[in-house]
Write an enzyme that holds these catalytic residues in place. Structure first.
Site, mmCIF file in Angstrom:
data_model
loop_
_atom_site.group_PDB
_atom_site.id
_atom_site.type_symbol
_atom_site.label_atom_id
_atom_site.label_comp_id
_atom_site.label_asym_id
_atom_site.label_seq_id
_atom_site.Cartn_x
_atom_site.Cartn_y
_atom_site.Cartn_z
ATOM 1 N N GLU A 16 52.849 22.630 15.612
ATOM 2 C CA GLU A 16 52.276 23.867 15.081
ATOM 3 C C GLU A 16 50.795 24.042 15.424
ATOM 4 O O GLU A 16 50.342 25.137 15.725
ATOM 5 C CB GLU A 16 52.429 23.906 13.556
ATOM 6 N N SER A 57 55.151 32.759 9.730
ATOM 7 C CA SER A 57 53.698 32.688 9.528
ATOM 8 C C SER A 57 53.318 33.530 8.315
ATOM 9 O O SER A 57 53.817 33.260 7.214
ATOM 10 C CB SER A 57 52.973 33.127 10.807
ATOM 11 N N HIS A 60 52.824 26.864 17.142
ATOM 12 C CA HIS A 60 53.053 27.946 16.189
ATOM 13 C C HIS A 60 53.601 29.178 16.909
ATOM 14 O O HIS A 60 53.109 29.576 17.955
ATOM 15 C CB HIS A 60 51.722 28.291 15.518
#
Length: 521
Positions: free
Chosen positions: A336, A215, A440
């Protein structure tokens, strides 16, 4: 629904994902302390802790505390110490609001790192090193949240996790302030210089350093690939869910912003904390208490480009072929966007056939784009959450990852994966409004014990975790993730990672509508 209100909701949704991922996992059995262990660094002796099969050295300073006149200054060398420094517990996280770190932090003395290395005598050959940059929107997170002992012991590598300045303290930009917008990136480079100089004392190979992150940590790796100042500081790169060609104008993917935008945010911050009209704005800001700065800063932060450390937007640098020539392992998760979509729906914004055009228009203000998205991703039922999640994930992660891989692969060896365990352990408590699949950050428990707590995995998921660790550490060792007992990973396809189903696929781009996203820009 207004854009401002939705963006605020987005920030809250992401904070919830990150906070609970590290704080709600079942507690682990404490590691058995067997003996103290001491290592000599150039700054002094550090005493770590010996566990069953590995050693940890936590809270080692790699730079001076960025306090007083060093607040918003490039990192300075740490002051050497006499005697033996206790390195048996983590140091404070960098200042941040409540999120991944319970209760947040207001301690600016935070430029520390943690080293995990296999136990035993010094190896005949120094071990590869993986330096991990945490995620958290450049606003939250801590290196100590990532327990890397499984990676260290199974892969026979040294794992280093890093704190770096966050939020306004890490990325403030102001006219005339050297280092504007990139203090957090400068911290990462200081940590890499520490690794080059010191990691040999911990059994690591200073010339086999892999820079890895997820990330915001992945976007950091992209920035370091594009930063001239990072030349020679790492030898390989792993980018998880942080594609270098992400869209900074989208709220889901914190990448980088122009220096002019960062400076405008700095002016706004100074005004909010009462320093906007001060004779010396920076002197005034350096006197403001940390908690007040945290309350005034934006939900997400981004590094600034058009700066000495980051001359170009990393996306533009990658497209132009101006990046450090190192092998890259890069990937994204299959779903995600589902975590964000679920958070927004639970905040009171359902996605239905009737509301979907308005939701799409909120995030893609161009009328032509919004209408095209609604046609490409139709919502036929009351619960349009998975559709919304697919739009977020495809636009901000899957397709930019494919684009990044294509650009990098023209210059360097690249291996690409997609984490696809549809039953990955949830990162948030409670029942989501729809199954989240592999959202995610869901790959992280397969590589680390988050917060030192292993998550509940099935036998098949444990095998997947072992396989992923083998790939990641094999890449760190030889610049090629393949090994004699692993399913073969070719550079011509995307490796889909799911329990007992690790297979190459060539359909990832079509599955994520990448031709559509490439066409609408």
């Amino acid at each position: 629904m207004t854009t401002h209100r939705v963006l605020t909701t987005l920030g809250c949704a992401l904070t919830a994902v990150l906070a609970t991922a590290w704080s709600t996992a079942p507690p682990a059995q404490p590691a058995r302390q067997t003996a103290a262990t001491t290592v000599l660094t150039h700054d002094g002796l550090v005493r770590g802790a010996a566990h069953d099969g590995y050693r940890t050295f936590e809270g080692i300073p790699y730079a001076a505390p960025p306090v007083g006149r060093l607040r918003w200054a490039p990192p300075h060398r740490a002051t050497p110490w006499s005697g033996v420094r206790d390195a048996t517990r983590p140091a404070s996280a960098c200042p941040q609001p409540f999120g991944e770190v319970p209760g947040g932090s207001i301690d600016e003395d935070c430029l520390h790192l943690n080293v995990t290395t296999p136990a035993g005598a010094a190896p005949a050959h120094p071990r590869p090193v993986i330096v991990w940059l945490h995620g958290g929107g450049f606003t939250t997170g801590a290196g100590s949240s990532y327990d890397g002992h499984r990676m260290a012991t199974r892969g026979d590598v040294v794992v280093v996790t890093v704190n770096y300045r966050l939020g306004a303290l890490g990325f403030l930009a102001h006219s005339g302030l050297p280092g504007s917008g990139t203090f957090g990136l400068a911290d990462q480079q200081a940590a890499l210089r520490w690794v080059r100089a010191e990691i040999g004392a911990f059994g690591g190979n200073a010339h086999h350093v892999t820079l890895a992150g997820e990330s915001a940590g992945g976007y950091s790796v992209c920035a370091q690939l594009a930063s001239p100042a990072a030349a020679g500081l790492f030898d390989r790169a792993i980018i998880e869910s942080g594609p270098c060609t992400g869209r900074p104008d989208h709220p889901f993917a914190p990448s980088s912003v122009p220096l002019s935008t960062a400076r405008a945010a700095g002016v706004d911050l100074a005004t909010k904390v009462g320093c906007g009209s001060a004779h010396d704005v920076m002197a005034c800001l350096r006197r403001v208490h940390v908690s007040r700065l945290l309350a005034a800063q934006g939900t997400d932060q981004q590094p600034a480009y058009a700066t000495p450390l980051l001359p170009n937007d990393p996306a533009a640098a990658i497209m132009a072929g101006r990046f450090h020539r190192v092998p890259v392992l890069i990937g994204n998760n299959h779903d995600e966007g589902n975590g964000w979509a679920a958070g927004i729906i639970q905040a009171g914004y359902p996605v239905t056939p009737d509301s979907w055009p308005d939701v799409a228009a909120t995030f893609f203000p161009s009328p032509g784009q919004a209408k095209a998205i609604v046609r490409e991703y139709p919502v036929h039922r009351t619960d349009g959450g998975p559709v919304f999640g697919a739009v977020i994930g495809d636009a901000n992660f899957a397709c930019p990852t494919a684009r990044t891989e294509s650009l990098l692969a023209a210059q360097v060896p690249v291996w690409r994966y997609e984490f696809a365990d549809e039953h990955a352990p949830p990162l948030t408590p409670g029942t989501p409004p729809f199954p989240l699949g592999a959202p995610h950050a869901s790959e992280l428990p397969y590589l680390f014990d988050l917060g030192g707590r292993p998550r509940d995995l099935t036998a098949a998921q444990h095998r997947l975790a072992d396989t992923m660790v083998d790939y990641w550490t094999g890449f760190a060792r030889t610049a090629d993730p393949n090994g004699p007992t692993l399913p073969h990973w070719t550079r011509q396809s995307v490796l889909s990672l799911a329990p007992d189903h690790i297979v190459p696929t060539r359909t990832a781009q079509s599955r994520h509508h990448c031709a559509f996203w490439d066409a609408i820009g």
